[in-house]
Design an enzyme around this catalytic site. Structure first.
Site, mmCIF file in Angstrom:
data_model
loop_
_atom_site.group_PDB
_atom_site.id
_atom_site.type_symbol
_atom_site.label_atom_id
_atom_site.label_comp_id
_atom_site.label_asym_id
_atom_site.label_seq_id
_atom_site.Cartn_x
_atom_site.Cartn_y
_atom_site.Cartn_z
ATOM 1 N N LYS A 37 0.890 -1.219 0.013
ATOM 2 C CA LYS A 37 0.019 0.025 0.030
ATOM 3 C C LYS A 37 1.019 1.247 0.102
ATOM 4 O O LYS A 37 1.747 1.239 0.799
ATOM 5 C CB LYS A 37 -0.913 0.113 1.265
ATOM 6 C CG LYS A 37 -1.672 1.290 1.017
ATOM 7 C CD LYS A 37 -2.564 1.317 2.312
ATOM 8 C CE LYS A 37 -2.202 1.707 3.885
ATOM 9 N NZ LYS A 37 -1.971 3.154 3.753
ATOM 10 N N ASP A 64 -3.462 4.292 -1.956
ATOM 11 C CA ASP A 64 -4.389 4.761 -0.835
ATOM 12 C C ASP A 64 -4.516 6.154 -0.671
ATOM 13 O O ASP A 64 -3.782 6.753 0.097
ATOM 14 C CB ASP A 64 -4.086 3.979 0.401
ATOM 15 C CG ASP A 64 -4.996 4.231 1.526
ATOM 16 O OD1 ASP A 64 -6.040 4.579 1.502
ATOM 17 O OD2 ASP A 64 -4.388 4.348 2.678
ATOM 18 N N LYS A 66 -7.482 7.952 -0.874
ATOM 19 C CA LYS A 66 -8.783 8.410 -0.265
ATOM 20 C C LYS A 66 -9.441 9.613 -0.860
ATOM 21 O O LYS A 66 -9.726 10.601 -0.004
ATOM 22 C CB LYS A 66 -8.697 8.564 1.294
ATOM 23 C CG LYS A 66 -8.244 7.112 1.979
ATOM 24 C CD LYS A 66 -8.284 7.433 3.646
ATOM 25 C CE LYS A 66 -7.698 6.338 4.223
ATOM 26 N NZ LYS A 66 -6.320 6.101 4.169
ATOM 27 N N ASP A 69 -14.190 14.642 -3.123
ATOM 28 C CA ASP A 69 -14.120 16.026 -3.560
ATOM 29 C C ASP A 69 -15.302 16.092 -4.612
ATOM 30 O O ASP A 69 -16.138 15.282 -4.633
ATOM 31 C CB ASP A 69 -12.804 16.328 -4.583
ATOM 32 C CG ASP A 69 -12.459 17.949 -4.468
ATOM 33 O OD1 ASP A 69 -13.555 18.536 -4.744
ATOM 34 O OD2 ASP A 69 -11.313 18.182 -4.285
ATOM 35 N N THR A 124 -10.705 3.249 10.558
ATOM 36 C CA THR A 124 -10.579 2.416 12.036
ATOM 37 C C THR A 124 -10.292 2.895 13.149
ATOM 38 O O THR A 124 -10.307 2.406 14.226
ATOM 39 C CB THR A 124 -9.814 1.172 11.718
ATOM 40 O OG1 THR A 124 -8.480 1.501 11.260
ATOM 41 C CG2 THR A 124 -10.443 0.134 10.684
ATOM 42 N N ARG A 216 2.572 -1.331 10.972
ATOM 43 C CA ARG A 216 3.676 -1.366 11.804
ATOM 44 C C ARG A 216 4.010 -2.675 12.296
ATOM 45 O O ARG A 216 5.020 -2.952 12.563
ATOM 46 C CB ARG A 216 3.178 -0.455 12.986
ATOM 47 C CG ARG A 216 3.461 1.032 12.591
ATOM 48 C CD ARG A 216 2.761 2.220 13.494
ATOM 49 N NE ARG A 216 0.984 1.912 13.306
ATOM 50 C CZ ARG A 216 0.424 2.858 13.831
ATOM 51 N NH1 ARG A 216 0.905 3.750 14.820
ATOM 52 N NH2 ARG A 216 -1.014 2.823 13.616
#
Length: 238
Positions: A37, A64, A66, A69, A124, A216
């Protein structure tokens, strides 16, 4: 379009080209090249060329960004992104059905091909308290996620980003072929960080996630390759 079933996506949330290439070099001898990603930090820091470089290394890419608009702006932006030959990209379902329809139109190339397109339902990091207090949405989280997912399906998208806690109910409402991409995945013995709605890879598999996004726990591990292989084993092997 890319296959819809199942894989681990490694969130390469690095600040620059040097950091991400150093990380990916660790997998140079690996038989399995991770699906990666590329998020806003890396894309804005290194530019579109980093997408081309990582694609040239043989990795599949989830871009990614997002988008959110007005429909015309999103349509034109998706047209530009379609030329980068990514495998998966996204936008915010909160932008409404017309925006998602415009995105799909812009993403589709003249020959009819396109990357998979998914919509973010709720982040999340958002829990019920923030949903109500910050966004003034009083409906339960699962109801909101399902409504956004149904809007994405109505717009013709391939699936949604949702918590693994909601993957099963999204499939129940939108069909088993409707893609669920789920961040918020942590090892059972790991730190949840700033995520509010989390599951382990094995739990995400059982509840119906198609792709899990893991950052992570892999990228900050002392042995990223071993952490990635552990995640793949837990998620893909029954």
């Amino acid at each position: 379009m890319e296959s819809k079933k199942r894989d681990v996506i490694v969130a390469c949330d690095f600040a620059n080209r040097e950091e991400v290439t150093s990380f990916l070099d660790k997998f140079a001898g690996n038989a399995r090249k991770p699906f990666v990603k590329i998020g806003m930090e890396l894309f804005y820091g290194a530019g579109p060329d980093i997408v081309r470089e990582i694609k040239g290394r043989g990795h599949r890419i989830f871009l990614d960004l997002k988008l959110h608009d007005i429909p015309n702006t999103v349509r034109k932006t998706m047209r530009v992104l379609s030329a980068l030959d990514v495998d998966l990209c996204n936008l915010h379902a909160a932008g409404t059905v017309p925006m998602m329809e415009a995105a799909l139109e812009g993403l589709t190339r003249p020959d009819g091909t396109r990357p998979l397109l998914i919509a973010v339902t709720q982040l999340t990091s958002t829990d019920q308290e923030h949903l109500e207090g910050d966004l003034l949405i009083s409906r339960p989280m699962e109801e909101v996620v399902l409504h956004y997912a149904q809007n994405a399906k109505k717009a013709g998208l391939d699936g949604v980003v949702c918590s693994p806690l909601e993957a099963g109910s999204v499939h129940a409402a939108c069909g088993v072929d409707f893609l669920t991409v789920t961040p918020g995945v942590r090892f059972a013995d790991g730190d949840v960080g700033d995520q509010k709605r989390v599951m382990t890879p094995a739990e995400a598999r059982k509840i119906g996630s198609d792709f899990i996004v893991v950052g992570r726990p892999i990228t900050a591990s002392p042995d990223p390759v071993a952490a990635y292989e552990r995640c793949v084993k837990e998620f893909l092997e029954d």
